[in-house]
Design a protein around this motif. Structure first.
Motif, PDB file in Angstrom:
ATOM      1  N   ASN A  42       0.831  -1.195   0.000  1.00 48.08           N
ATOM      2  CA  ASN A  42       0.000   0.000   0.000  1.00 48.08           C
ATOM      3  C   ASN A  42       0.869   1.250   0.000  1.00 48.08           C
ATOM      4  O   ASN A  42       1.958   1.254   0.594  1.00 48.08           O
ATOM      5  N   GLN A  59      -3.661   0.830  -3.414  1.00 48.12           N
ATOM      6  CA  GLN A  59      -3.391  -0.551  -3.050  1.00 48.12           C
ATOM      7  C   GLN A  59      -2.744  -1.256  -4.237  1.00 48.12           C
ATOM      8  O   GLN A  59      -2.890  -0.817  -5.386  1.00 48.12           O
ATOM      9  N   PRO A  60      -2.025  -2.356  -3.994  1.00 51.13           N
ATOM     10  CA  PRO A  60      -1.354  -3.063  -5.083  1.00 51.13           C
ATOM     11  C   PRO A  60      -2.283  -3.509  -6.214  1.00 51.13           C
ATOM     12  O   PRO A  60      -1.852  -3.610  -7.362  1.00 51.13           O
ATOM     13  N   ASP A  61      -3.573  -3.727  -5.916  1.00 49.63           N
ATOM     14  CA  ASP A  61      -4.499  -4.162  -6.969  1.00 49.63           C
ATOM     15  C   ASP A  61      -4.993  -3.007  -7.843  1.00 49.63           C
ATOM     16  O   ASP A  61      -5.812  -3.205  -8.736  1.00 49.63           O
ATOM     17  N   GLY A  62      -4.507  -1.788  -7.581  1.00 43.97           N
ATOM     18  CA  GLY A  62      -4.891  -0.630  -8.387  1.00 43.97           C
ATOM     19  C   GLY A  62      -6.018   0.188  -7.790  1.00 43.97           C
ATOM     20  O   GLY A  62      -6.332   1.269  -8.292  1.00 43.97           O
ATOM     21  N   THR A  63      -6.652  -0.298  -6.729  1.00 43.48           N
ATOM     22  CA  THR A  63      -7.688   0.479  -6.059  1.00 43.48           C
ATOM     23  C   THR A  63      -7.044   1.721  -5.456  1.00 43.48           C
ATOM     24  O   THR A  63      -6.015   1.627  -4.787  1.00 43.48           O
ATOM     25  N   SER A  64      -7.656   2.891  -5.698  1.00 43.85           N
ATOM     26  CA  SER A  64      -7.065   4.112  -5.179  1.00 43.85           C
ATOM     27  C   SER A  64      -8.137   5.094  -4.711  1.00 43.85           C
ATOM     28  O   SER A  64      -9.290   5.034  -5.139  1.00 43.85           O
TER      29      SER A  64
END
Length: 122
Positions: A42, A59-64
């Motif tokens: 993160n 977050q690493p999954d692209g959620t921002s």
């Protein structure tokens, strides 16, 4: 936790380290975006060096997310980000003190800090 701004980088492991890094950035005399990366991947980015700050969290999954101050505000704040000056919408602005509390929370947990209100980017 890794902290970086411009071409500078350091490790932040304690509240004291965090405040020392913030003071180093402030001494540059240029409002600057600081990137904090937790071991879980993160990333919290906060503006340092003005009365108001803006923050982003990814977050690493692209959620921002980005900080949310007053949606009615118009205009821009300027911060040096990765060695160029960027504009950030004032609707994202929160008091710098709140941004620093958020950075302390992020240092402690590596998760999205509750000290500021967040809005999803997508």
């Amino acid at each position: 936790m890794k902290a970086s701004w411009g071409t500078s980088e350091t490790t932040v492991e304690s509240r004291e380290d965090l405040y020392a890094m913030i003071e180093t950035v402030r001494r540059s005399g240029q409002p600057t975006m600081v990137f904090l990366q937790a071991a879980n991947g993160n990333v919290l980015v906060l503006g340092v060096g003005q009365d108001e700050s803006v923050l982003t969290f990814a977050q690493p999954d692209g959620t921002s997310f980005h900080s949310l101050g007053n949606r009615e505000r118009k205009g821009y704040l300027l911060f040096r980000c990765r060695d160029q000056v960027d504009e950030f919408m004032t609707e994202m602005a929160v008091p710098e003190d709140d941004a620093i509390v958020a950075a302390e929370q992020f240092l402690a947990t590596g998760e999205r800090p509750p000290a500021v209100q967040w809005e999803p980017d997508w």
